[in-house]
Each structure stands twice: as C-alpha cells, then as structure tokens.
Design a protein around this motif. Sequence first.
Motif, PDB file in Angstrom:
ATOM      1  N   THR A   1       0.833  -1.198   0.000  1.00  0.00           N
ATOM      2  CA  THR A   1       0.000   0.000   0.000  1.00  0.00           C
ATOM      3  C   THR A   1       0.869   1.251   0.000  1.00  0.00           C
ATOM      4  OG1 THR A   1      -1.776  -1.142   1.182  1.00  0.00           O
ATOM      5  CG2 THR A   1      -1.799   1.267   1.240  1.00  0.00           C
ATOM      6  N   ALA A   2       1.948   1.223   0.763  1.00  0.00           N
ATOM      7  CA  ALA A   2       2.888   2.343   0.772  1.00  0.00           C
ATOM      8  C   ALA A   2       3.502   2.542  -0.610  1.00  0.00           C
ATOM      9  CB  ALA A   2       3.981   2.102   1.810  1.00  0.00           C
ATOM     10  N   PHE A   3       3.842   1.440  -1.261  1.00  0.00           N
ATOM     11  CA  PHE A   3       4.378   1.498  -2.625  1.00  0.00           C
ATOM     12  C   PHE A   3       3.394   2.184  -3.563  1.00  0.00           C
ATOM     13  CE2 PHE A   3       4.271  -0.556  -6.828  1.00  0.00           C
ATOM     14  CZ  PHE A   3       5.523  -0.196  -7.319  1.00  0.00           C
ATOM     15  N   ALA A   4       2.137   1.780  -3.498  1.00  0.00           N
ATOM     16  CA  ALA A   4       1.117   2.355  -4.371  1.00  0.00           C
ATOM     17  C   ALA A   4       0.914   3.837  -4.085  1.00  0.00           C
ATOM     18  CB  ALA A   4      -0.200   1.595  -4.208  1.00  0.00           C
ATOM     19  N   LEU A   5       0.908   4.215  -2.813  1.00  0.00           N
ATOM     20  CA  LEU A   5       0.707   5.612  -2.443  1.00  0.00           C
ATOM     21  C   LEU A   5       1.859   6.484  -2.934  1.00  0.00           C
ATOM     22  CD1 LEU A   5      -0.671   7.934  -0.943  1.00  0.00           C
ATOM     23  CD2 LEU A   5       0.406   7.108   1.175  1.00  0.00           C
ATOM     24  N   ILE A   6       3.087   6.045  -2.686  1.00  0.00           N
ATOM     25  CA  ILE A   6       4.247   6.837  -3.110  1.00  0.00           C
ATOM     26  C   ILE A   6       4.287   6.953  -4.629  1.00  0.00           C
ATOM     27  CG2 ILE A   6       6.764   6.971  -3.124  1.00  0.00           C
ATOM     28  CD1 ILE A   6       6.718   5.415  -0.460  1.00  0.00           C
ATOM     29  N   GLY A   7       4.015   5.845  -5.332  1.00  0.00           N
ATOM     30  CA  GLY A   7       4.014   5.873  -6.793  1.00  0.00           C
ATOM     31  C   GLY A   7       2.981   6.830  -7.347  1.00  0.00           C
TER      32      GLY A   7
END
Length: 495
Positions: free
Chosen positions: A375-381
């Motif tokens: 989820t952090a990956f998706a948010l940062i991306g």
Amino acid sequence: MTSVEEVAAASQATGLRKDAIGLPDVIFASVTTMAPAAAAAFSIAVGAVFAGGSLVAGVVIALVGCLFTALSIGQLARHLPTAGGMYTYIARGLGSKLGFLAGWGFAGLYPLGIPLVSILFGSILGSTLQAHFSLSYNAWWVIGTIFCVLLVGGLNLTNVQVSARFGLVLGALEILVMVALSITLIIEAGSRNTFSVFTTHYATVPGFHGTSGIIAGSVYAILAFIGFDAAAPLAEETRNPRRNVGCAVIGSCLIIGVFYVLTTYAATVYFGAGRFISFYTAGGGNPWNLMATAVWGGGWVVLFIALLNSNAACANGGGLASTRTQWAMGRIRVLPSVFGRTSRKWGSPYVAVLVSFGGGLALALWLGEQYTPLTAFALIGTIITGAVVPIYIAVNLACIVYFWREHRSEFNVLKHLLFPVLGIVLFVPAFFTDLGITLFKFISPLTYPLSLAGIVVAAWYALGVAVLVFFAIRHPGRIAATAKVFLEPEPAQAG
C-alpha cells in the motif's frame, strides 16, 4: 541579492565532475529509473483490466506518446546542457517562475522514487522468503528495505562513474532475464501466438470495447515510462552532453518501449488473450512469477533476482537524477546552499544524497508500518506520477515556446510543434487517471490512502508557490538563475 554572475562564479569552485560518464552510462541511468522489469511485472499489468488481450496495442500507443516528449527533451538538451534539467528547460521556455516550480516539484517529490522501489525491494524479498522458506515477511521486508537504501545510497555518495556503471550492469541483467523469459513464453504459447493482440480484436472488456479500452490501458503503460528523463540532470557530468543527453533520453525510451511491447505480447499470448483481463490478479498479484515457475521450474529464482535488481537499479537512477537537481537548486540558492556542496574526493552532491536517502529510508519504514509495504508502494508511486506528469506536459509546451522565441531559424513544425502537442495530449489522461480525477469514463476515484496523493501533490506545489513569492520579493536574481546554463557559454544568437 545574489546575481546570476555570482552564482556562476561560485559554481566553478565546487562543481560536479565533468566528462565522467559516456553515452551507455547515461542511457542506462534513464533505463533503470523506469525499473523495466518491475514495471513490466506489476505496473503495466493493471492496464489489462481495461484493454484485455489488446493491452499490447495500448503499450504501442504509450511508446509513441512518450517518444514525443522524449524528442522535446532531446531538442532542448542540445541547447541547454545543465544539471537543472527539466526546470531549466521550462524556465527558458515558459519563464523562470514556472521553471522554479518545476524544480520544486522535481527536487522534492522525484526523490520519493528511493523509498518507492526500496520498499518494493523489501516486499519482494520478504514475500519470497516467506513463501519458500517460511521466514517472517514482517522482518524481512524491513531488512530488505534498509539494505537497498544503504547499498544504493552508498554508491550515490561515490564517483558518478561507480553508480552509473552499477546501474548499467543491473539494468542490462534485468532486461536480459525478462527478454529470455519472454522468448520462452512466446515459444511455449505455440499456436496462441497472433498479431490480433495488436488490434482491437481482444479489447472486449465490458464498458471498454475497442479503441476506448486500448486507450485506457495505454494510460497505465505511460505511467510505466516515468523516469525516461533521468538522463537530463546528468548533463554536467556527461561527455558531449549536447549530443549524448538527448540521445540517452530518446534511446532509453525506445529501448524500454520495445522491451515493454515484447514482454506484454509474451505475457498475453502465453496467458491467453481471451482471458487476459484476469492477468493482473493471477498468481496472487504476481503473474510473472507464476509464469516463470510454469516454464522455468526452479528458474523462478532468476526472475526473483532480476526483480530485486530492477528495484535497486531504479533507486540508483532516481537518486542520481534527483540529487543532481537538488544540487543545481542549491547552487543558485533556491534551496539551502548546503545542497550545492560536492565531495572533494568524489565530486558527488553528498548533502543531497544524504538527505534524499536518509529521508527516503525513514519514509519507507514509516509508511510501511503505517499501512502495508505494498500500500505504501502504491501511495508513493501515485504521488510521484501526479507530481512529474505536469512537468512533462510543461516541458512539451516549453519546447514550442523556446524554439519559436530563441531559435526561430531552427523551428520545425513537426519537431517543435506537432510532436510536443501530441505529447501533451497523451499525458493529460495519464495525469487525471493517476490522481483518480474522473474526467474520463475509465477513471475510478481513488480509495484511501491513495486518495491522499492529490492532497500531498497540491500541498507541495502550494508550498512552492509561497517560497516562490518570497524569493521573487527578496531575491529575484535567484529565481532568474533557474534559466541559466552554467556548463559552458551558449552559442551567440544571431540578430
């Protein structure tokens, strides 16, 4: 008030290392910043939800669209070789104030690529060790994330040649592995191979039949190209930058575009074009690992290593680009001047590196614990793309204005008008899709916490406007310096 001349004089004393890298190095800086293996395995696959088995046609459209912007950057790089990269291009075309805002967005949000791919590195490591060796995912994603940041951050602190060659080797490895796997999939597909996937034949997703589905799918392929511009801020360390930076941006876009077409075609025909809409969720959300296990058996380990390499190389390329932009902004003192310092031994912008990688590590660990690593990956991306796509749009517009105003004798309707306009047209839907702004019917509103991305991007640029107002009143010379090329005198303009 700091004048442009004073800034230029100061930069002569503590600059980056000139002529340190050549064309192959700078090409792979852009190549690896796109994280081709990870993008092919995770990002592009989202487009299958809209384009179905015709996703490869969407990838072709994305390639052509991104090439238009790459051509604009290449044209500008011939006249403006600078570590400022995109912000200097925009400053010269659209004015120094917009140039500053572009630099503000690039210097502040582009470094988020470091926690973005480092946390994915850790997640891939943790999930694989858990699945195959029953080790703790929660422990190993943290270990993997820390390892990735420390490794790449250490390389960025050294000579640019070391970090550039690191990117070249890892970039070549991930591409070779994915190409080999793709060829295997194509062979295994046998009679399922068909050129129909390049047409609307398999664009049969309900509500997205035909061309509309392909265009919707192409948006996610466009997002996978983010980073092809990473060569631009390396101009002051590149041999013959007026030639090589443009060649690197265009060449990397072409190389990875062909790579994306090949990998997407291979996945489509092997998995089955008629059922490709379900590709994104296959294998528990990792369909390429599923296919690698099926055709290579234990050879899935090779793909696993390639995906780790892809993320480490992306962190390296993104770090090189973003820290050079921060250094250039520190040089003209629109960021604290400490960012303009370079190592006496290595010539690297060590303050920018320490801040970017240290902050990136803290952010990755905090967001990973706050939500989940993926989820952090998706948010940062989502944040990165929402911040960078407007800069791509602006640089296309800057290309038109710059050549019309400063190089009228060179102005070419195709290169300096039609291509930039088409680049703008292709990136507009990508911007709204990334932030979940439902301007088009294929866009869905973002759910929490991804919905925070638009707020973060808007807040960052709003802060940039406030800083811009301060400098415009107190130190206007610093804002004017965003349009300055410090590497070498520009050719005299006729008439």
